[in-house]
Design an enzyme around this catalytic site. Sequence first.
Site, PDB file in Angstrom:
ATOM      1  N   GLU A   1      -5.065   2.569  -3.891  1.00 44.07           N
ATOM      2  CA  GLU A   1      -3.508   2.305  -3.689  1.00 44.07           C
ATOM      3  C   GLU A   1      -3.028   1.206  -3.150  1.00 44.07           C
ATOM      4  O   GLU A   1      -1.690   1.013  -3.088  1.00 44.07           O
ATOM      5  CB  GLU A   1      -3.072   3.671  -3.002  1.00 44.07           C
ATOM      6  CG  GLU A   1      -3.248   3.711  -1.539  1.00 44.07           C
ATOM      7  CD  GLU A   1      -4.578   4.252  -1.215  1.00 44.07           C
ATOM      8  OE1 GLU A   1      -4.724   4.684   0.247  1.00 44.07           O
ATOM      9  OE2 GLU A   1      -5.487   4.500  -1.880  1.00 44.07           O
TER      10      GLU A   1
ATOM     11  N   ASP B   1      -3.328   9.583 -10.139  1.00 39.55           N
ATOM     12  CA  ASP B   1      -3.589   8.622 -11.144  1.00 39.55           C
ATOM     13  C   ASP B   1      -2.011   8.395 -11.935  1.00 39.55           C
ATOM     14  O   ASP B   1      -1.765   7.242 -12.198  1.00 39.55           O
ATOM     15  CB  ASP B   1      -4.452   8.943 -12.240  1.00 39.55           C
ATOM     16  CG  ASP B   1      -5.990   8.853 -11.473  1.00 39.55           C
ATOM     17  OD1 ASP B   1      -6.244   8.323 -10.719  1.00 39.55           O
ATOM     18  OD2 ASP B   1      -6.896   9.568 -12.350  1.00 39.55           O
TER      19      ASP B   1
ATOM     20  N   ASP C   1       0.784  -1.138   0.033  1.00 42.67           N
ATOM     21  CA  ASP C   1      -0.030  -0.064  -0.079  1.00 42.67           C
ATOM     22  C   ASP C   1       0.855   1.158  -0.031  1.00 42.67           C
ATOM     23  O   ASP C   1       1.894   1.129   0.910  1.00 42.67           O
ATOM     24  CB  ASP C   1      -0.722   0.001   1.262  1.00 42.67           C
ATOM     25  CG  ASP C   1      -1.862   1.007   1.175  1.00 42.67           C
ATOM     26  OD1 ASP C   1      -3.154   0.750   0.900  1.00 42.67           O
ATOM     27  OD2 ASP C   1      -1.823   2.157   1.469  1.00 42.67           O
TER      28      ASP C   1
END
Length: 358
Positions: free
Chosen positions: A277, A251, A234
Site C-alpha cells: 500500500e 485490491d 502510505d
Amino acid sequence: MLKELINNFALLTSFLFFGNLLLRKYERYLEKHRYIHRVINGLMLGLFGILLMMAGLWIPGNFVVDLRQLAIIVSVYMGGSVSGLLTTLIIILYRIYITGSWTEVSLIATVNGIMTLAVSLTFIREKILKLSKWMSAVLGSTVVSLLATFYVASHPHYGSIIIFTTIKTLGGLFAYFMMHHIKKTERAIHLLEEAANRDHLTGLYSPRAFDALFEEVIHTSKTTKKPFGLVMLDIDHFKEINDTYGHLNGDTVLSQLGILLNRESKIRAYPSRKGGEEFAILLGDCDIEKAAGFAEKIRKAVENEHFLLNDGTIISLTVSIGAGSSPVIASRFLLEKADEALYEAKRSGRNRVELAKP
C-alpha cells in the site's frame, strides 16, 4: 539494371532500419528536444539522399534515375517542414557541387528539389502514415522529376518514361511498407515496454520503472540545475481493510487509488507503486514548497474520495505522506529521508504531510 535496383532497395532497408535503431536509443532525449530531433533527421536524410544519388541507375536514353526524392518525403514524414527543408538543401548543394558550378542542370535540380519538398508538405503530415497520401507524394514527385529530367534530355522515348516511372513508384511503395513495418514494430515494442514498466493492479509505474525514472530525474536535475521533488505515501490502516472486507476488495481500493494518483498528478509527475500500500511520486522541476503543496493536494483528494468496493459498499480512506526535494536534501539521500518523513507522519497521527529533514 535489376542488380542496381536491388542495391537501392537494400540501401533503403539498411538506412531506415539502422536509422530507426539509432533514434530509438536517444528517444527520451530527442522527445524533450524536438527541434534538435528535426535537425538531426534533416541532416541524416540529406546524407541518405546523397547516397541514393550515388547509387543511381542508368536506363535507356543514356540518363540516370535515382531515388533522392524519397529522402525528402521520408524527412517530411519524420520531422516535418524543418527536417524536409534541411534535407532538400543538402541534396541541392551536393548536386551543385558535383556539377562544379551554377549551371542550367543545377538550376533544374534545385527546382526539382524545391518542388518535391512542396509536394511532400502538401500530402505528408508529420508522423501520420497513410498509403494514399504517401503514394500521392511519390507520384507527384515522380512527375516533377520526369519534367526536370526530360527538360534537359533530348528526345526521350516512351520506354524510358515507363522505366523511370516504374522505378520511382516501386521505390516509393517499398519505402512505404518499410516505414509501415517499422511503425508497427515500434508500437508493439512500446506496448511491451509499457506492460513491463506498469504495475498490473494500479496502472502506475512499477518499482523497477521507478528506480529507472529516479536515476533519469537525478540526471535531468543535474543537467538543468533545477530541483526535483519526491512524495511518498502510505494508506492508513490498510490491513484493517483487508481483514474486514477481504483481499479482493483491498485490491479494488488499490486500483482506485492508482486512478486517483494518475488523475491528480501533473505533467511532470511520475506516480509509482513501491509495493503493498506504499506509493511514490517523482516531481520534475519542483522545490520543497511545490512538493509540500502537491502532497497536501493528494492528501485532501484521497480524504474526499469515495472508494467503491465490489459489493457496492462505499468506504473512505486517508493517507500519510512524506515529501522532500533535492538539492535541499542530497539526491542520494532523498528516498531515505522522504521515507522517514512518511513514517513520522504515521507516528504523528496519520492523515498528514511531513516534510523530509536534511
